[in-house]
Design a protein around this motif. Sequence first.
Motif, PDB file in Angstrom:
ATOM      1  N   VAL A   1       0.834  -1.202   0.000  1.00 48.86           N
ATOM      2  CA  VAL A   1       0.000   0.000   0.000  1.00 48.86           C
ATOM      3  C   VAL A   1       0.871   1.255   0.000  1.00 48.86           C
ATOM      4  O   VAL A   1       0.599   2.220  -0.724  1.00 48.86           O
ATOM      5  CB  VAL A   1      -0.951  -0.001   1.219  1.00 48.86           C
ATOM      6  CG1 VAL A   1      -1.677   1.336   1.332  1.00 48.86           C
ATOM      7  CG2 VAL A   1      -1.960  -1.132   1.118  1.00 48.86           C
ATOM      8  N   ARG A   2       1.945   1.235   0.793  1.00 50.62           N
ATOM      9  CA  ARG A   2       2.821   2.403   0.862  1.00 50.62           C
ATOM     10  C   ARG A   2       3.467   2.675  -0.494  1.00 50.62           C
ATOM     11  O   ARG A   2       3.534   3.826  -0.946  1.00 50.62           O
ATOM     12  CB  ARG A   2       3.907   2.168   1.924  1.00 50.62           C
ATOM     13  CG  ARG A   2       4.752   3.405   2.195  1.00 50.62           C
ATOM     14  CD  ARG A   2       5.873   3.133   3.190  1.00 50.62           C
ATOM     15  NE  ARG A   2       5.341   2.634   4.455  1.00 50.62           N
ATOM     16  CZ  ARG A   2       5.666   1.451   4.976  1.00 50.62           C
ATOM     17  NH1 ARG A   2       6.512   0.656   4.352  1.00 50.62           N
ATOM     18  NH2 ARG A   2       5.157   1.072   6.126  1.00 50.62           N
ATOM     19  N   ILE A   3       3.932   1.629  -1.162  1.00 46.76           N
ATOM     20  CA  ILE A   3       4.545   1.804  -2.483  1.00 46.76           C
ATOM     21  C   ILE A   3       3.506   2.288  -3.487  1.00 46.76           C
ATOM     22  O   ILE A   3       3.774   3.167  -4.322  1.00 46.76           O
ATOM     23  CB  ILE A   3       5.189   0.497  -2.957  1.00 46.76           C
ATOM     24  CG1 ILE A   3       6.323   0.083  -2.012  1.00 46.76           C
ATOM     25  CG2 ILE A   3       5.711   0.644  -4.375  1.00 46.76           C
ATOM     26  CD1 ILE A   3       7.470   1.058  -1.952  1.00 46.76           C
ATOM     27  N   ALA A   4       2.288   1.715  -3.428  1.00 51.74           N
ATOM     28  CA  ALA A   4       1.232   2.119  -4.366  1.00 51.74           C
ATOM     29  C   ALA A   4       0.874   3.594  -4.184  1.00 51.74           C
ATOM     30  O   ALA A   4       0.659   4.312  -5.174  1.00 51.74           O
ATOM     31  CB  ALA A   4      -0.009   1.250  -4.163  1.00 51.74           C
ATOM     32  N   LYS A   5       0.815   4.061  -2.951  1.00 49.76           N
ATOM     33  CA  LYS A   5       0.530   5.471  -2.709  1.00 49.76           C
ATOM     34  C   LYS A   5       1.604   6.363  -3.316  1.00 49.76           C
ATOM     35  O   LYS A   5       1.304   7.392  -3.946  1.00 49.76           O
ATOM     36  CB  LYS A   5       0.428   5.731  -1.198  1.00 49.76           C
ATOM     37  CG  LYS A   5      -0.827   5.178  -0.538  1.00 49.76           C
ATOM     38  CD  LYS A   5      -0.826   5.508   0.947  1.00 49.76           C
ATOM     39  CE  LYS A   5      -2.124   5.064   1.608  1.00 49.76           C
ATOM     40  NZ  LYS A   5      -2.147   5.397   3.062  1.00 49.76           N
ATOM     41  N   ALA A   6       2.857   5.963  -3.146  1.00 49.20           N
ATOM     42  CA  ALA A   6       3.954   6.763  -3.692  1.00 49.20           C
ATOM     43  C   ALA A   6       3.923   6.780  -5.221  1.00 49.20           C
ATOM     44  O   ALA A   6       4.126   7.828  -5.845  1.00 49.20           O
ATOM     45  CB  ALA A   6       5.296   6.212  -3.193  1.00 49.20           C
ATOM     46  N   VAL A   7       3.655   5.631  -5.826  1.00 49.11           N
ATOM     47  CA  VAL A   7       3.602   5.566  -7.288  1.00 49.11           C
ATOM     48  C   VAL A   7       2.418   6.364  -7.815  1.00 49.11           C
ATOM     49  O   VAL A   7       2.512   7.047  -8.848  1.00 49.11           O
ATOM     50  CB  VAL A   7       3.527   4.097  -7.762  1.00 49.11           C
ATOM     51  CG1 VAL A   7       3.320   4.017  -9.269  1.00 49.11           C
ATOM     52  CG2 VAL A   7       4.791   3.356  -7.370  1.00 49.11           C
ATOM     53  N   SER A   8       1.285   6.300  -7.114  1.00 50.92           N
ATOM     54  CA  SER A   8       0.114   7.068  -7.523  1.00 50.92           C
ATOM     55  C   SER A   8       0.414   8.565  -7.525  1.00 50.92           C
ATOM     56  O   SER A   8       0.056   9.291  -8.459  1.00 50.92           O
ATOM     57  CB  SER A   8      -1.060   6.765  -6.592  1.00 50.92           C
ATOM     58  OG  SER A   8      -2.157   7.614  -6.838  1.00 50.92           O
ATOM     59  N   LEU A   9       1.079   9.024  -6.485  1.00 49.47           N
ATOM     60  CA  LEU A   9       1.442  10.441  -6.405  1.00 49.47           C
ATOM     61  C   LEU A   9       2.446  10.810  -7.497  1.00 49.47           C
ATOM     62  O   LEU A   9       2.345  11.868  -8.127  1.00 49.47           O
ATOM     63  CB  LEU A   9       2.030  10.740  -5.019  1.00 49.47           C
ATOM     64  CG  LEU A   9       2.253  12.211  -4.659  1.00 49.47           C
ATOM     65  CD1 LEU A   9       0.951  12.983  -4.717  1.00 49.47           C
ATOM     66  CD2 LEU A   9       2.886  12.317  -3.269  1.00 49.47           C
ATOM     67  N   THR A  10       3.384   9.906  -7.742  1.00 51.16           N
ATOM     68  CA  THR A  10       4.375  10.148  -8.799  1.00 51.16           C
ATOM     69  C   THR A  10       3.711  10.246 -10.172  1.00 51.16           C
ATOM     70  O   THR A  10       4.109  11.064 -11.015  1.00 51.16           O
ATOM     71  CB  THR A  10       5.423   9.023  -8.805  1.00 51.16           C
ATOM     72  OG1 THR A  10       6.057   8.952  -7.524  1.00 51.16           O
ATOM     73  CG2 THR A  10       6.480   9.269  -9.872  1.00 51.16           C
ATOM     74  N   ALA A  11       2.703   9.400 -10.403  1.00 53.82           N
ATOM     75  CA  ALA A  11       1.987   9.437 -11.686  1.00 53.82           C
ATOM     76  C   ALA A  11       1.309  10.789 -11.892  1.00 53.82           C
ATOM     77  O   ALA A  11       1.333  11.343 -13.005  1.00 53.82           O
ATOM     78  CB  ALA A  11       0.951   8.314 -11.736  1.00 53.82           C
ATOM     79  N   LYS A  12       0.719  11.332 -10.842  1.00 64.88           N
ATOM     80  CA  LYS A  12       0.065  12.648 -10.953  1.00 64.88           C
ATOM     81  C   LYS A  12       1.092  13.743 -11.217  1.00 64.88           C
ATOM     82  O   LYS A  12       0.871  14.627 -12.059  1.00 64.88           O
ATOM     83  CB  LYS A  12      -0.724  12.950  -9.688  1.00 64.88           C
ATOM     84  CG  LYS A  12      -1.901  12.023  -9.423  1.00 64.88           C
ATOM     85  CD  LYS A  12      -2.686  12.505  -8.220  1.00 64.88           C
ATOM     86  CE  LYS A  12      -3.823  11.554  -7.854  1.00 64.88           C
ATOM     87  NZ  LYS A  12      -3.330  10.275  -7.322  1.00 64.88           N
ATOM     88  N   VAL A  13       2.199  13.689 -10.497  1.00 70.11           N
ATOM     89  CA  VAL A  13       3.246  14.688 -10.716  1.00 70.11           C
ATOM     90  C   VAL A  13       3.790  14.573 -12.135  1.00 70.11           C
ATOM     91  O   VAL A  13       4.033  15.583 -12.814  1.00 70.11           O
ATOM     92  CB  VAL A  13       4.380  14.509  -9.684  1.00 70.11           C
ATOM     93  CG1 VAL A  13       5.557  15.425 -10.012  1.00 70.11           C
ATOM     94  CG2 VAL A  13       3.863  14.800  -8.272  1.00 70.11           C
ATOM     95  N   GLY A  14       3.955  13.342 -12.601  1.00 74.64           N
ATOM     96  CA  GLY A  14       4.436  13.138 -13.963  1.00 74.64           C
ATOM     97  C   GLY A  14       3.470  13.688 -15.000  1.00 74.64           C
ATOM     98  O   GLY A  14       3.888  14.263 -16.011  1.00 74.64           O
ATOM     99  N   ALA A  15       2.169  13.518 -14.753  1.00 76.58           N
ATOM    100  CA  ALA A  15       1.166  14.048 -15.686  1.00 76.58           C
ATOM    101  C   ALA A  15       1.226  15.568 -15.738  1.00 76.58           C
ATOM    102  O   ALA A  15       1.135  16.171 -16.818  1.00 76.58           O
ATOM    103  CB  ALA A  15      -0.229  13.585 -15.269  1.00 76.58           C
ATOM    104  N   VAL A  16       1.392  16.199 -14.576  1.00 76.44           N
ATOM    105  CA  VAL A  16       1.500  17.665 -14.537  1.00 76.44           C
ATOM    106  C   VAL A  16       2.743  18.124 -15.294  1.00 76.44           C
ATOM    107  O   VAL A  16       2.700  19.066 -16.095  1.00 76.44           O
ATOM    108  CB  VAL A  16       1.530  18.162 -13.080  1.00 76.44           C
ATOM    109  CG1 VAL A  16       1.832  19.656 -13.031  1.00 76.44           C
ATOM    110  CG2 VAL A  16       0.199  17.879 -12.386  1.00 76.44           C
ATOM    111  N   ALA A  17       3.860  17.440 -15.047  1.00 77.22           N
ATOM    112  CA  ALA A  17       5.101  17.807 -15.733  1.00 77.22           C
ATOM    113  C   ALA A  17       4.974  17.609 -17.243  1.00 77.22           C
ATOM    114  O   ALA A  17       5.488  18.410 -18.035  1.00 77.22           O
ATOM    115  CB  ALA A  17       6.263  16.970 -15.189  1.00 77.22           C
TER     116      ALA A  17
END
Length: 515
Positions: A370-386
């Motif tokens: 769950v902890r890794i999934a949360k981090a990857v989910s946040l990274t995906a959003k940041v990547g989309a913004v970038a």
Amino acid sequence: MADGAMTATFLAVIGGASLLAVTARRLRPVDRLPSLEGWALADRSLGPGWTWLLLGGTIFTAYTFTAVPGLAYGIGAPAFFAVPYTVIVCPLAFVLLSRLWSVARRHGYITAADFVRGRYGSPPLALVVALTGILATMPYLALQLLGIRAVLTAGGMYPRGAAGDLVLVALFAGLAVATYRHGLRAPAVISALKAVAVFVSLTAVTWLVLARLGGPGPVFEGAAQRLGGPALLLSPAQQPAYATLALGSALALLMYPHVLTAGFAADGPHTLRKVSVALPAWTGLLALFGFLGIAALAAGVRAPRGGAEAAVPMLVDRLMPAPLAGLVFAAIAVGALVPAAVMSIAAATSFVRNVYVEYVHPTATPKRQVRIAKAVSLTAKVGAVAFVFGLRDQDAVNLQLLGGVWILQIFPAVAVGLFTGRLHPRALLAGWAVGMASGTYLVVREGFSSIVPLGTGAGPLEIYAGLAALLLNLTVAVTGTAVLTRLGVPRGADATDLPSRLTVRRCPETGANNP
């Protein structure tokens, strides 16, 4: 410059969405240990109402609500392929989602790649299914931000330069925090506000457009004059492209990880069947958005060159009072938040289950997953913004067109695998590779057009590239299976309880034939 009343209404709706996202924690049982199933699928506990809201809110994205009318504004009738496409999705969902849910629940599968891993006993095949899903999802996630930006720009609420970027980041930040903490429950709660806001605002704007422009007849006549021909008439040459695009898009949609994630969150197959029957209500909504693209033509809206998706927001800004215009813009913006959240969750879950646990840390505890999934989910959003800030809008559109072709190539492994396990996993891998390569080649060759000409002569047949690639994929898979079976090449063990071949049995309650 944005009108004050418009901005106030817009911020009120967005603020309401943020408050609703905070309340998602109330839907979470406090007596359960952290698990990926709980975070990513809301413990498979959503009833018919919540599933209808979430699945409809996930399938019908903000970019769909701006791109379809933008396409209608630009080319007229061909844009309405989206209506039969979403109608075809409903019976497919009725059959495929309910059957896949039953298998996933029995065996604890969370992703489509989990099912492929169990059905064929092939980690490489499961890996390419997972990576294809992630690859196809990321540009789709970026397009949600483009939809929000188009709306804000049309309403004068997107300042130039860094200030506008900060506005977009601020809108996305609340969603990112809520999704990080509460998983799928956050977009599930927001989907209720999305449905109310979109249905109410679209009804209001359609009524106002018809009243201002004199009814449907003058709207279509005015649009026809501007297009130089009938606005809602397909030529014989356009019909194959229209039909194959509708069919291929419908087959592809149910393979996207975010759609399957929303389906897996239901509390049972019966719920998914009920929801599939009720999904056409969202299709009616999409048809009205397409009509607004025609109305924008009739009203003389001049969208910026290369920015036809701004046509409807510009029409709304021109015809509606400021508070109602703010409501429409907010409804479309909220319409982006729900699918964006589910997409990031789906991509993160696929990565954790089918890459991280399978190849990096097989003994990872549920809490660590769950902890890794949360981090990857946040990274995906940041990547989309970038991605949105760093590349041209057309780059995201081109990649999303390719994404639709790519995701269709896992259809044989996932959808066909639900009904027969006779296809050899190595043949499916070969078919996937051929489909990916041929589909990419066809789209890129035509300048990133998903409609490609096949054949030679004066009138080559124009069809959807994804469907052409899928036919090659299936041909290779079936032929390869025959060859590998004849050579005695072993295959992995089937861990599911599905039959190895398609069978028909009679349902004792109704007497109907069921697969």
